[in-house]
Design an enzyme around this catalytic site. Structure first.
Site, short mmCIF file in Angstrom:
data_model
loop_
_atom_site.label_atom_id
_atom_site.label_comp_id
_atom_site.label_asym_id
_atom_site.label_seq_id
_atom_site.Cartn_x
_atom_site.Cartn_y
_atom_site.Cartn_z
N GLU A 355 0.86 -1.20 0.00
CA GLU A 355 0.00 0.00 0.00
C GLU A 355 0.89 1.24 0.00
O GLU A 355 1.17 1.80 -1.04
CB GLU A 355 -0.94 -0.03 1.21
CG GLU A 355 -2.09 0.95 1.11
CD GLU A 355 -3.18 0.63 2.12
OE1 GLU A 355 -4.06 1.48 2.26
OE2 GLU A 355 -3.16 -0.45 2.75
N GLU A 635 -1.91 0.81 13.60
CA GLU A 635 -3.09 1.16 12.82
C GLU A 635 -4.37 0.89 13.60
O GLU A 635 -5.31 1.68 13.57
CB GLU A 635 -3.09 0.37 11.51
CG GLU A 635 -4.29 0.65 10.62
CD GLU A 635 -4.20 -0.08 9.29
OE1 GLU A 635 -4.88 0.34 8.34
OE2 GLU A 635 -3.44 -1.06 9.19
#
Length: 759
Positions: A355, A635
């Site tokens: 990502e 996260e």
């Protein structure tokens, strides 16, 4: 006519992996000494440059990642000291973001299929003569020792193919051949606004051991971003392989969160002493598994040979924080490391998996923390330039990521529609405002004004007839800890409530920006829009002392964004504190609410509750990851479960700075330093002790000098020390005392601790 005397060149088709380019030339005679030599370089890919065998600069991964459709940056380096009567310029080009893999679908080459090199050397002589040497058909290209390179997958280097002869005069090689010009528009070339990417520091291993399955394991003690420099001596043809991961699971590398990213570097040894540094990739890691090391774990432990190289954009640290609680200090340091790792040319979401994109929502909420921790103004201005370009290319819609590669992915996901969405698209306004507030640099507002105005008008067009933003896709309170691991968008907070609150904040900031720029008509336009949103929010979402969906995030946003009148605000504060207590002082907010929940409690007189929420160590909380050994911000609140297993959600990163936005509150409330005017020309010094802390300190290098605040509780007194630089006026606000204006110099004041301490 192009001002350039260079062309983008590419190698022959058979040179597919990290080709080399060279040009040898003789200085023009009869013009005296060389007084300056400037090399400008860029690539379709990433480029490294040498002049007469020496590196042209310390920069790596040049020219980084921009919206290549409209903008390609070039670097400029002073190479005067490297010029000789016969000079050789050498360039090496890797895939980088231009041709490498991007995104989670496994695709690559979204921007182009052919690597390109571009360089122009301008040499000025004593008599004013200028000799220019640029990339063109007179250059030649050949193979390098890099046999594969990708940002996600890693780099492969065969040391048996290494030679620096190509960087010396008189070289010719059978594998070298011609180059050709590529079809390239010079008008997209722009100089850097932000800083280059460079090596920042090296980190030695803290432990080397052999795992249960016989692998050599290395722990660097810190989750970081960069690569491992390898110093090894083995048999020719032997292979050493390094695999990287952020965490361990069951004693082995926890690679599942990497998804398809291989994060693997592979080196073929020459038979002599070899040093490898994979500068065409980067990894997010703390742990490395090493296969093929000569002598195994014992040799590596005894003799060494590995050091982690930390890589990020060159950002000067300007803000610091310390306190009496080492766990809270570690949380702050985790935010610093998270920013360092993710501020690698683009403010990315994470640095390790498939990502590593510039998600707009993350930086929208973290920007106030970023501009305090580091001199990040030019870094963010550079990125905002791409945001504006992508926005213009999307008919006024700010994409979810900048640069926007999602538009090229065949993702098939209803979650990633090309829509304007709250917080993420609001980065167009929130980030410039944070930069302006921190540094008083008017340029960011002037440059971004068309983008700011375009975004707020796009939002206005999306409002329903009832004045609410209750249409279209929203991420909402993303990663609410009560949402299912596989459905992070299923938050408690109504996404329309979140979106309408954010629209109000965006309209309010747009009006204030217009005022700063002297745009009175637009200031009135956007102030009126903010007023309408405030009225609609109150009419449709506020019912007595309740706000629709009755969860911490909606109260936090309504209070922090000033959406409520005084009576509503007090009621919302009481209800928020009640919900926080009922939740056992565990976090119950996601991306939207987390940056504002402590401020909302503090502003409504519930400072003790704010401290209890901050100091909580049970999951979910800010300090739970620290108790689990985290060295960066996670996260998810529970990226690692209490039993040491990795969260089962596919989207699990251990280096994601967004939830670290809490450090902004720590700077302003615990440390007690906040701006009263942009650039801290007037500063508020108002420490609010609590949480059992006995001392705290913070400092900030402002455009006018360093402001420092420190406080300590001793002998029943709160003693506050303040250093105020010239050209700054500080307003000291302490309980039981009138505000005091402090001129430049060092000041100490004391008040009874009982009146100044919460919880």
């Amino acid at each position: 006519m192009s001002p350039w005397h260079a062309h983008m060149i590419s190698a022959a088709d058979h040179l597919t992996d990290a080709p080399l380019f060279r040009r040898e030339f003789v200085l023009d005679p009869g013009h005296g000494d060389v007084v300056s030599a400037m090399l400008r370089a860029t690539a379709l890919g990433v480029v490294e440059a040498w002049v007469n065998g020496l590196p042209a600069s310390e920069d790596v991964l040049t020219p980084g990642w921009t919206s290549y459709e409209w903008r390609l940056r070039y670097a400029e380096w002073d190479v005067t000291a490297l010029i000789e009567p016969t000079t050789v310029i050498g360039l090496a080009v890797g895939n980088g973001w231009y041709r490498g893999k991007l995104g989670w679908t496994g695709g690559s080459r979204y921007y182009g299929h052919e690597l390109g090199a571009f360089a122009e050397l301008r040499i000025r002589f004593a008599d004013g003569h200028v000799q220019t040497v640029g990339t063109d058909e007179s250059w030649s290209a050949g193979p390098s020792a890099t046999t594969a390179d990708d940002l996600y997958d890693g780099q492969e280097i065969d040391a048996r193919r290494r030679s620096d002869a190509w960087l010396r005069p008189g070289f010719s090689g059978p594998a070298w051949g011609a180059v050709h010009r590529t079809d390239f528009d010079h008008s997209v070339l722009e100089p850097y606004i932000g800083p280059p990417v460079r090596r920042q520091q090296s980190v030695a291993p803290v432990e080397v051991w052999e795992s249960a399955r016989g692998s050599v394991m290395v722990d660097f003690g810190q989750n970081l971003v960069g690569w491992v420099r390898v110093d090894v001596h083995g048999e020719a043809g032997d292979v050493v392989t390094l695999r990287h991961a952020e965490v361990l699971e069951d004693g082995e590398l926890g690679t599942r969160p990497l998804r398809t990213a291989r994060a693997t570097d592979r080196y073929v040894l020459s038979g002599g002493p070899d040093v490898f540094e994979p500068t065409f990739t980067f990894h997010g890691f703390r742990f490395v598994e090493v296969d093929g090391w000569p002598g195994g774990a014992a040799s590596l432990r005894d003799r060494g040979g590995l050091e982690a190289i930390v890589v990020s954009s060159e950002l000067r640290r300007i803000g610091r924080f310390g306190c009496s609680d080492p766990v809270l200090e570690r949380l702050h340091e985790n935010a610093v490391w998270g920013m360092r790792g993710n501020f690698l040319d683009v403010p990315t979401d994470c640095p390790q998996r498939d990502e590593r994109m510039g998600w707009t929502g993350d930086i929208a909420v973290f920007a106030p923390s970023a501009v305090y921790l580091a001199d990040a103004g030019d870094f963010l201005r550079d990125w905002l330039r791409d945001l504006a370009l992508e926005q213009a290319g999307h008919d006024g819609r700010v994409p979810f990521v900048v640069p926007d590669v999602i538009k090229y992915l065949n993702h098939g996901s209803s979650l990633l529609k090309d829509e304007t969405t709250a917080i993420w698209s609001d980065a167009a306004v929130w980030v410039p405002w944070a930069v302006w507030t921190a540094y008083a640099d008017l340029a960011v507002l002037e440059e971004q004004w068309p983008s700011i105005a375009s975004h707020i008008r796009t939002v206005r067009d999306l409002l329903s007839p009832n004045g609410l933003w209750d249409t279209g896709f929203q991420f909402g309170d993303w990663l609410d800890p009560d949402a299912p691991p596989t459905a992070p968008w299923q938050a408690k907070a109504d996404p329309a409530v979140v979106a309408t609150a954010c629209a109000f904040r965006t309209a309010t900031l747009a009006a204030r920006i217009a005022e700063v720029l002297g745009r009175d008509v637009e200031a009135a336009e956007f102030a009126a829009m903010a007023g309408s949103l405030r009225a609609a929010f109150s009419e449709h979402y506020v019912d007595g002392d309740r706000i629709r969906s009755d969860c911490p995030t909606v109260y936090a946003l309504a209070i922090a964004f000033d959406l409520l009148d005084d009576e509503q605000r007090d009621a919302a504060g009481r209800r928020l504190a009640e919900l926080v207590r009922e939740g056992g002082y565990r976090i119950s907010t996601g991306f939207a609410g987390t940056p504002y929940v402590l401020d909302a409690l503090t502003r409504t007189g519930h400072l003790a509750d704010a401290y209890r929420l901050l100091m909580q160590r049970e999951c979910p909380s800010w300090l739970y990851p620290v108790t689990m050994g985290a060295t960066t911000i996670w996260e998810r609140w529970d990226s690692m479960l209490p039993d040491g297993r990795i969260n089962p959600g596919e989207m699990t990163s251990f280096n994601h700075y967004a939830l670290g936005a809490v450090v902004d509150w720590m700077h302003r409330t615990i440390g007690g330093l906040a701006p009263l005017e942009p650039g801290y020309r007037r500063a508020l010094v108002a420490p609010q002790p609590g949480g059992g802390l006995s001392w705290a300190q913070t400092s900030l290098d402002t455009p006018s000098g360093t402001i420092a605040v420190g406080w300590r509780i001793e002998a029943g007194q709160l003693a506050v020390d303040v250093d105020v630089p010239d050209s700054v006026e500080a307003v000291l606000r302490l309980p039981g005392r009138d505000d005091e204006v402090l001129a430049s110099g060092r000041h100490r004041r004391s008040v009874p601790a009982s009146a100044a301490t919460a919880g």
